[in-house]
Design a protein around this motif. Structure first.
Motif, PDB file in Angstrom:
ATOM      1  N   PRO A   1       0.717  -1.189  -0.156  1.00 12.93           N
ATOM      2  CA  PRO A   1      -0.040  -0.055  -0.019  1.00 12.93           C
ATOM      3  C   PRO A   1       0.928   1.161  -0.026  1.00 12.93           C
ATOM      4  O   PRO A   1       0.465   2.234  -0.772  1.00 12.93           O
ATOM      5  CB  PRO A   1      -0.944  -0.245   1.166  1.00 12.93           C
ATOM      6  CG  PRO A   1      -0.894  -1.573   1.491  1.00 12.93           C
ATOM      7  CD  PRO A   1       0.537  -2.237   1.182  1.00 12.93           C
TER       8      PRO A   1
ATOM      9  N   LYS B   1       1.938   1.784  -3.323  1.00 13.37           N
ATOM     10  CA  LYS B   1       1.111   2.256  -4.474  1.00 13.37           C
ATOM     11  C   LYS B   1       0.681   3.830  -3.963  1.00 13.37           C
ATOM     12  O   LYS B   1       0.748   4.604  -5.113  1.00 13.37           O
ATOM     13  CB  LYS B   1      -0.251   1.542  -4.175  1.00 13.37           C
ATOM     14  CG  LYS B   1      -0.051   0.016  -4.443  1.00 13.37           C
ATOM     15  CD  LYS B   1      -1.351  -0.654  -4.399  1.00 13.37           C
ATOM     16  CE  LYS B   1      -1.295  -2.064  -4.520  1.00 13.37           C
ATOM     17  NZ  LYS B   1      -2.666  -2.677  -4.226  1.00 13.37           N
TER      18      LYS B   1
ATOM     19  N   PHE C   1      -7.272  -7.216  -4.551  1.00 11.56           N
ATOM     20  CA  PHE C   1      -5.956  -6.311  -4.978  1.00 11.56           C
ATOM     21  C   PHE C   1      -5.224  -6.951  -6.228  1.00 11.56           C
ATOM     22  O   PHE C   1      -4.296  -6.383  -6.638  1.00 11.56           O
ATOM     23  CB  PHE C   1      -5.328  -5.813  -3.899  1.00 11.56           C
ATOM     24  CG  PHE C   1      -5.809  -4.836  -2.941  1.00 11.56           C
ATOM     25  CD1 PHE C   1      -6.245  -3.416  -3.599  1.00 11.56           C
ATOM     26  CD2 PHE C   1      -6.294  -4.910  -1.827  1.00 11.56           C
ATOM     27  CE1 PHE C   1      -6.589  -2.413  -2.750  1.00 11.56           C
ATOM     28  CE2 PHE C   1      -6.660  -3.887  -1.126  1.00 11.56           C
ATOM     29  CZ  PHE C   1      -6.806  -2.628  -1.514  1.00 11.56           C
TER      30      PHE C   1
END
Length: 431
Positions: free
Chosen positions: A319, A322, A386
């Motif tokens: 995360p 990203k 995801f």
């Protein structure tokens, strides 16, 4: 910004940070060159599932060219960047060619760290790439085959002894899955050994496993591991590893299969930037993720080191990578249009997840703390969501469904010759 009406952006690395930056700039007036030494984007959080035969390689990876096939401002190039020339604004590739840039994003990730004992790598492989996963799967499955053929009780026990060094999420997930394979997947398949007699040990130098989680969840994770049959050893670091086993304090533990999950080091590409690095070799970036003195160079993902407001570094997790990629895209877009730069990068912590085994996991999201079956369903849903591409989500969901009801693992195939200890592993079919 340069005077070229169409600036050239080079992005090094097709992982989470690099790919998210690339896709976020789909409509930007840029020429983008994405360079990666592999032709695919890898969903690393599920890499251990390939290593333990739960999934095949194509289930968690997709070709970069396929992902970006409709983004016409991107040129994907297969190659390894070995150095960066900041003065000439070019990246040098391993084949002695180079690519010039106006803007550069370096997101080349991380590699294994053996804390000064690189000689352990040959006997304790790590898990960062699909090649690593296929080699590790081969090593794990061959251990049971070697034990089946061994007549000496001590040697048989050594082949049935497995150790995972490192009590982070990867180590915990590997250890729990190995215990399940030994006790359930391989049941009744051998005639001269009982796979359930295999010893699976998780070795953590610190006082507890999953130290990034709250103490209560860490304790529950340990209890769930022990219920699966994993022996959890904490508080003592491994001080030697060889082909016969590992040394823990004054005790030598025979184990023909040792897996390294204890540490990572930043990509060596960061050193070629000749800027300040932290102890792990990560580039100490400014709050806008640029390199000091070179606003045209951004660094993201596992290679970037940035302190948060609470004094802790931004974690090296998907995360965060990203979010860094998206932030860099926002910054570049603002420059292209002559607008003010976005606020400094702030990591939005979306929580921690770790699975221990079948119907066992822990979840920490804000004030929410879950363990057991509910946490396992949460973990499963998050990872399927995801994954990139509908095919990947569907295949993974089907494979997990079959494994849930049958304990079987669909990719339990030994690739390469079983008579050669480290023969290169052939790639898996995508069909």
């Amino acid at each position: 910004m340069p005077h070229d009406p169409v600036p050239h952006l080079v992005i090094v690395g097709g992982g989470f940070a690099g790919l998210w930056a690339t896709r976020a700039l789909a409509n930007a007036p840029l020429r983008i060159t994405l360079i990666d030494r592999r032709n695919h984007h890898l969903f690393q959080p599920l890499l251990y599932q390939v290593a333990t035969a739960g999934l095949s390689s194509p289930d968690i990876a997709a070709p970069l060219r396929h992902i970006l096939r409709r983004q016409h401002n991107v040129d994907v190039r297969l190659g390894e960047v070995v150095s960066i020339d900041k003065q000439q604004r070019r990246v040098l590739l391993g084949d002695a060619t180079y690519v010039d840039y106006d803007l550069l994003v370096v997101a080349s990730g991380a590699t294994h760290a053996y804390f000064g004992h690189d000689e352990w790598a040959k006997d304790a492989p790590g898990l960062k790439t699909l090649d690593d996963a296929l080699l590790l799967r081969r090593k794990l499955l061959l251990a049971f085959e070697r034990a089946e053929a061994e007549s000496d009780p001590d040697k048989k026990a050594a082949w049935l002894s497995f150790a995972v060094v490192g009590g982070g999420p990867t180590g915990v997930e590997l250890a729990g899955t190995l215990a399940e394979i030994a006790r359930h997947t391989l049941k009744n398949e051998f005639r001269h050994i009982d796979p359930a007699s295999a010893k699976v040990r998780l070795v953590e130098a610190g006082p507890r496993v999953l130290s990034s989680f709250p103490d209560t969840l860490s304790l529950k994770a340990r209890q769930q591991l022990e219920r699966l049959g994993v022996e959890v050893l904490t508080g003592t670091p491994v001080n030697n590893i060889d082909a016969q086993g590992f040394q823990l304090g004054d005790t030598f533990v025979p184990a023909r299969t040792v897996v390294w999950a204890a540490g990572v080091a930043a990509s060596p590409l960061g050193r070629t930037l000749e800027v300040p690095l932290d102890r792990a070799g990560r580039v100490q970036v400014l709050p806008d993720l640029t390199v000091p003195g070179h606003p045209e160079i951004f660094v993201a993902g596992d290679l970037a080191s940035l302190m948060q407001d609470d004094g802790r570094p931004v974690p090296g997790v998907a995360p965060a990578a990203k979010q860094m990629g998206a932030h860099i895209a926002d910054s570049i877009r603002a420059r292209l249009h002559g607008k003010p730069a976005p606020p400094p990068f702030r990591y939005n912590d979306q929580g921690n997840l770790a699975t221990i085994g079948r119907m066992a996991a822990i979840v920490h999201v804000g004030k929410l703390q879950l363990s057991g079956l509910l946490a396992w369903w949460f973990w499963l849903a998050a990872h399927v969501f995801f994954l990139i591409g509908f095919r990947n989500r569907l295949v993974v969901l089907l494979n997990w469904g079959v494994a849930y009801w049958s304990y079987q693992r669909s990719a339990r195939i030994i690739l390469g010759s079983p008579y050669e200890s480290r023969k290169p592993v052939a790639p898996e079919s995508t069909q």
